[in-house]
Design an enzyme around this catalytic site. Structure first.
Site, PDB file in Angstrom:
ATOM      1  N   MET A 191      13.373   4.433   2.723  1.00 39.65           N
ATOM      2  CA  MET A 191      13.829   3.209   3.610  1.00 39.65           C
ATOM      3  C   MET A 191      13.061   2.082   3.828  1.00 39.65           C
ATOM      4  O   MET A 191      13.651   0.897   4.262  1.00 39.65           O
ATOM      5  CB  MET A 191      14.249   3.803   5.030  1.00 39.65           C
ATOM      6  CG  MET A 191      15.411   4.938   4.689  1.00 39.65           C
ATOM      7  SD  MET A 191      15.638   5.759   6.467  1.00 39.65           S
ATOM      8  CE  MET A 191      14.338   6.913   6.179  1.00 39.65           C
ATOM      9  N   ALA A 192      11.611   2.098   3.636  1.00 39.41           N
ATOM     10  CA  ALA A 192      10.799   0.838   3.954  1.00 39.41           C
ATOM     11  C   ALA A 192       9.776   0.791   2.871  1.00 39.41           C
ATOM     12  O   ALA A 192       9.293   1.744   2.372  1.00 39.41           O
ATOM     13  CB  ALA A 192      10.297   1.142   5.447  1.00 39.41           C
ATOM     14  N   ASP A 200      10.407  14.060   9.716  1.00 40.83           N
ATOM     15  CA  ASP A 200      10.021  13.932   8.342  1.00 40.83           C
ATOM     16  C   ASP A 200       8.287  14.295   8.214  1.00 40.83           C
ATOM     17  O   ASP A 200       7.716  13.352   7.619  1.00 40.83           O
ATOM     18  CB  ASP A 200      10.378  12.453   8.006  1.00 40.83           C
ATOM     19  CG  ASP A 200      10.339  12.318   6.292  1.00 40.83           C
ATOM     20  OD1 ASP A 200      10.113  13.333   5.747  1.00 40.83           O
ATOM     21  OD2 ASP A 200      10.184  11.435   5.937  1.00 40.83           O
ATOM     22  N   ILE A 209       0.679  -1.332   0.024  1.00 40.13           N
ATOM     23  CA  ILE A 209       0.002   0.029  -0.049  1.00 40.13           C
ATOM     24  C   ILE A 209       0.960   1.261  -0.067  1.00 40.13           C
ATOM     25  O   ILE A 209       0.388   2.227  -0.067  1.00 40.13           O
ATOM     26  CB  ILE A 209      -1.107  -0.056   1.187  1.00 40.13           C
ATOM     27  CG1 ILE A 209      -0.138  -0.198   2.416  1.00 40.13           C
ATOM     28  CG2 ILE A 209      -1.956  -1.156   1.069  1.00 40.13           C
ATOM     29  CD1 ILE A 209      -1.144  -0.038   3.730  1.00 40.13           C
ATOM     30  N   GLY A 210       2.075   1.154   0.273  1.00 44.24           N
ATOM     31  CA  GLY A 210       2.844   2.254   0.065  1.00 44.24           C
ATOM     32  C   GLY A 210       4.390   1.958   0.178  1.00 44.24           C
ATOM     33  O   GLY A 210       4.896   0.664   0.417  1.00 44.24           O
ATOM     34  N   GLY A 211       5.223   3.123   0.410  1.00 43.08           N
ATOM     35  CA  GLY A 211       6.879   2.793   0.357  1.00 43.08           C
ATOM     36  C   GLY A 211       7.324   4.095   0.342  1.00 43.08           C
ATOM     37  O   GLY A 211       6.965   5.081  -0.189  1.00 43.08           O
ATOM     38  N   GLY A 212       8.545   4.100   0.888  1.00 44.85           N
ATOM     39  CA  GLY A 212       9.367   5.152   0.957  1.00 44.85           C
ATOM     40  C   GLY A 212      10.961   5.127   0.578  1.00 44.85           C
ATOM     41  O   GLY A 212      11.413   3.513   0.147  1.00 44.85           O
ATOM     42  N   VAL A 235       5.568  -0.512   2.625  1.00 46.59           N
ATOM     43  CA  VAL A 235       4.609  -0.671   3.730  1.00 46.59           C
ATOM     44  C   VAL A 235       3.574  -1.807   2.941  1.00 46.59           C
ATOM     45  O   VAL A 235       3.209  -1.529   1.824  1.00 46.59           O
ATOM     46  CB  VAL A 235       3.838   0.580   4.065  1.00 46.59           C
ATOM     47  CG1 VAL A 235       2.540   0.392   5.052  1.00 46.59           C
ATOM     48  CG2 VAL A 235       4.765   1.431   4.544  1.00 46.59           C
ATOM     49  N   LYS A 282       5.348  -2.176   8.318  1.00 43.33           N
ATOM     50  CA  LYS A 282       6.536  -1.531   7.487  1.00 43.33           C
ATOM     51  C   LYS A 282       7.635  -2.553   7.487  1.00 43.33           C
ATOM     52  O   LYS A 282       8.362  -2.975   8.484  1.00 43.33           O
ATOM     53  CB  LYS A 282       6.878  -0.323   8.152  1.00 43.33           C
ATOM     54  CG  LYS A 282       8.076   0.624   7.625  1.00 43.33           C
ATOM     55  CD  LYS A 282       8.150   1.929   8.297  1.00 43.33           C
ATOM     56  CE  LYS A 282       6.949   2.698   7.597  1.00 43.33           C
ATOM     57  NZ  LYS A 282       6.964   4.141   7.513  1.00 43.33           N
TER      58      LYS A 282
END
Length: 737
Positions: free
Chosen positions: A21-22, A133, A16-19, A24, A39
């Site tokens: 460093m991780a 952040d 469902i998501g991500g950035g 999700v 995460k």
């Protein structure tokens, strides 16, 4: 990762998501039967021991936060090289998606969202946790309007090694604070700077600093001024712009000193008396590092002397001095008047703004344990405002619509007009009953247990079923699709016992309609009717049934076949045999009993009946004869056996049956005593055939009735006890059985 069961408990469903460093994922907690967000650390960081250590420590620190505007941390774990954090799953969208869809947002909505973010930061800062952040991507808006801040503590886990390897500072450059961009330690005020940018973006739909590269954007945070939000959106009140201007000051000392201070400003900035307040003024001249524009120095007025065409000299350009006395009195009086007027104006303005802008403080009442309407009345009474919409979440310890949480501590002081967020309990969200029809009972018990139903509250109810096999589930109570409370409600599961069994009746001797009704009365079905001839069953009656006989068990719905008798077969013969009988003595009543057997009743002996006679006569006996079954007649006189007759089918068919004649009784003359002579050894004695028809047999014991069966032999044998049977005097007429 999708489809993997992480930690033996979390079933990963989708990403469902991500950035940076991780990543999700949405997952299902099998143990607690709820959705969670997981995460997972990216692969490039899994071998950095210091990063992993800080990652765990920061995750544990974030887990210590307990606030309605902070995403809760449930679990931290590791499986092989996978490091993960399990957190609360929020149904809704992140703020970045909302901004893209409909920015600029309404002012009151943007302020409400910023207030909840600020409240979450205040809680985190009191627990010595800096977010570092803050950006719209990390702000989740639930379907009930509740704001949730996520990703606490992750940025702090970046090591110096990681920074060196990547060559950049971890974070989102568009939301950097100047000190963050410099690479120095970013504290609480850095989070407030980022929050100011988020508020700026919500109200304008634009970012304050844009550039061709992250470095150029970072430099703008350090050196350039941004376009003021009211220039992009004139609908923004000055009081709200002032919040943005102060939170985004480059010098941290000029920003809000704490999240609590900024929250108080946000809570009052929409009050009517504040909307038109003066623009915030900051002493930029005191900032020596600030970039300035220095005006050029103009040359002295030497050009005037060169303008000969106008014929003016420097002396002519100088004004003539005023008279001394007039100059001495006019200037001081003028300046004194101006000063007095300014003082009066300033005093009036000070009084006016003090009166208008001074907001009295009130004591925050405790509205917990009160119904929502009562809580509104209590807050209205002291001049506080309920933040809309009110958050509604189920709490098992409170009734529906009862307040169990408020954003301001009861007994604390707040300015009139401050918004207070309330959380009320809703009716418990019930679970829809899944469909279990046709499944095995044990599997259904396990499935209900996974929904939270204790096994002691699952009650089986066995019933017969025509549709479902034994052990299969017919249905449930509550029924499929209806809502129920898995924590308290008892579930009845209807289980099939298979088709109901019944005892099969004896249909023999019934007509077809009688047999059909007898079967239908107990749930059985007459499917087929056959016909067959019979010696033992009269026409139109049931002689056979299939597949079950009398007394056996059959399940309801079973189909039956019966066989009806069509009567005797064509080859059967009806033959009447006349049996000659005489009384023991003429005129004396004598009981004559006749027993016969023939092709009917499967050859079983049947009673013809008993007659009392006083004179000799014939008694007719009707026989049914068949090719494989002859007739037999036995005669009893006063209960004693006297005679038996056989009637052959072949004789009856050919008309050659020899019937015996009626015996004639006579009184024999006295018999002289025999002479006592020695027997002639040359003469052999005559051996008479046995009277019962058996070879070498003897007549039944007992007194024998004396009557003549052969008119050529007139003697009567009056034997007692063991007398021989009557001889057959006419062997070619009939057979003595």
């Amino acid at each position: 990762m999708i489809g993997h069961e992480l930690g033996g408990r979390y079933q990963v469903i989708e990403r469902i998501g991500g950035g940076g460093m991780a990543l999700v994922y949405r997952a299902h907690d099998i143990l607690l039967n709820r959705n969670v967000a997981i995460k997972v650390l990216r692969n490039q960081f899994v071998h950095d021991e210091e990063f992993i250590r800080r990652f765990r420590r920061e995750a544990q620190s974030a887990a210590s936060l307990s606030h309605p505007n902070v995403v809760s941390i449930y679990d931290v774990g590791q499986e092989d090289d996978v490091h993960y954090i399990v957190m609360e799953y929020v149904e809704g969208k992140n703020l970045n998606e909302i901004i893209k869809e409909r920015a600029p947002l309404q002012v009151d909505e943007a302020v409400r969202i910023a207030s909840q973010i600020c409240d979450a930061l205040d809680h985190a800062h009191h627990n010595q946790i800096i977010h570092r952040d803050i950006k719209p991507h990390n702000i989740l808006i639930g379907r009930n309007g509740r704001v949730k801040v996520t990703d606490f503590g992750i940025a702090r886990a970046v090591t110096s090694t990681t920074i060196t390897q990547t060559g950049s500072v971890v974070g989102s450059v568009h939301y950097f604070s100047p000190e963050h961009a410099k690479g120095v330690a970013a504290g609480e005020k850095s989070d407030l700077y980022s929050l100011g940018i988020v508020l700026y973006q919500m109200l304008t739909g634009a970012l304050p600093f844009l550039g061709e590269s992250p470095i150029s954007v970072a430099l703008k945070h350090l050196q350039e001024e941004f376009e003021e939000p009211r220039q992009l959106n004139p609908l923004i009140p000055q009081s709200v712009e002032n919040v943005i201007l102060r939170s985004m000051r480059k010098n941290p000392e000029e920003r809000y000193q704490s999240a609590k201070e900024m929250l108080q400003d946000l809570e009052t900035c929409l009050l009517p008396e504040r909307r038109s307040e003066a623009k915030a003024d900051f002493h930029d001249d005191d900032d020596l590092d600030r970039t300035r524009i220095i005006p050029a120095i103009k040359p002295l007025q030497r050009g005037f002397e060169d303008r000969g065409d106008e014929g003016l000299s420097r002396r002519q350009m100088e004004p003539e001095p005023a008279p001394a006395s007039k100059r001495k009195w006019s200037k001081p009086a003028l300046w004194a008047g101006i000063t007095l007027a300014v003082l009066l104006i300033l005093g009036g303005l000070a009084w006016y703004f003090t009166d208008k802008l001074s907001v009295p403080e009130v004591t925050v009442p405790d509205v917990r344990n009160h119904m929502l309407e009562d809580a509104k009345a209590m807050l209205d009474e002291v001049g506080l405002i309920i933040d809309e919409p009110v958050t509604a979440e189920y709490n098992p310890n409170y009734d529906e619509n009862e307040v169990y949480e408020q954003s301001k501590v009861p007994g604390s002081r707040a300015k009139k007009g401050t918004h207070i967020a309330l959380t009320v309990s809703t009716a418990k969200v019930l679970t829809p009953m899944p469909g279990y029809t046709g499944q095995n009972y044990d599997d259904v018990v396990k499935a209900l247990g996974a929904l939270g139903v204790d096994q002691s509250r699952i009650k089986p109810d066995e019933r017969y079923s025509e549709e479902y096999g034994e052990g299969q589930v017919i249905g449930t109570d509550p029924a499929e699709g209806s809502e129920f409370d898995p924590d308290t409600q008892t579930i009845t599961v209807y289980v099939s016992r298979g088709k109901e069994s019944v005892d099969v009746p004896d249909l023999t001797g019934m007509t077809e309609s009688q047999a059909k009704k007898s079967l239908e009365d107990i749930g059985l079905v007459l499917e087929e009717v056959n016909e067959e001839s019979s010696f033992s069953m009269e026409a139109g009656k049931v002689m056979k049934q299939w597949p079950y006989e009398e007394g056996e068990s059959a399940q309801r719905g079973e189909k039956f076949t019966i066989t009806l008798s069509t009567g005797y077969p064509p080859e059967a013969l009806n033959y009447t045999f006349r049996v000659p009988v005489i009384p023991t003595s003429e005129g004396t009543k004598t009981d004559i009993r006749i027993v016969y057997s023939d092709a009917s009743k499967d050859g079983e002996k049947q009673e013809w009946g008993t007659r009392a006679i006083a004179k000799s006569q014939y008694l007719p006996v009707d026989l049914i004869l068949a090719p494989n079954k002859d007739g037999a007649i036995t005669v009893y006189v006063n209960g004693d056996y006297v005679e038996a007759y056989e009637v052959r089918y072949s004789d009856a068919k050919n008309g050659t049956v020899d019937e015996p004649q009626l015996p004639v009784t006579e009184t024999p003359p006295p018999t002289p005593a025999p002479e006592q002579t020695s027997p002639d050894p040359t003469i052999e004695p005559e051996i008479l055939p046995p009277s019962d028809g058996g070879e070498g047999g003897e007549a039944p014991e007992g007194e024998q009735t004396g009557y003549i069966l052969n008119d050529q032999n007139s003697q009567t044998n009056n034997g007692n006890g063991n007398g021989k049977g009557n001889g057959n005097g006419n062997k070619d007429k009939h057979k003595n059985n």
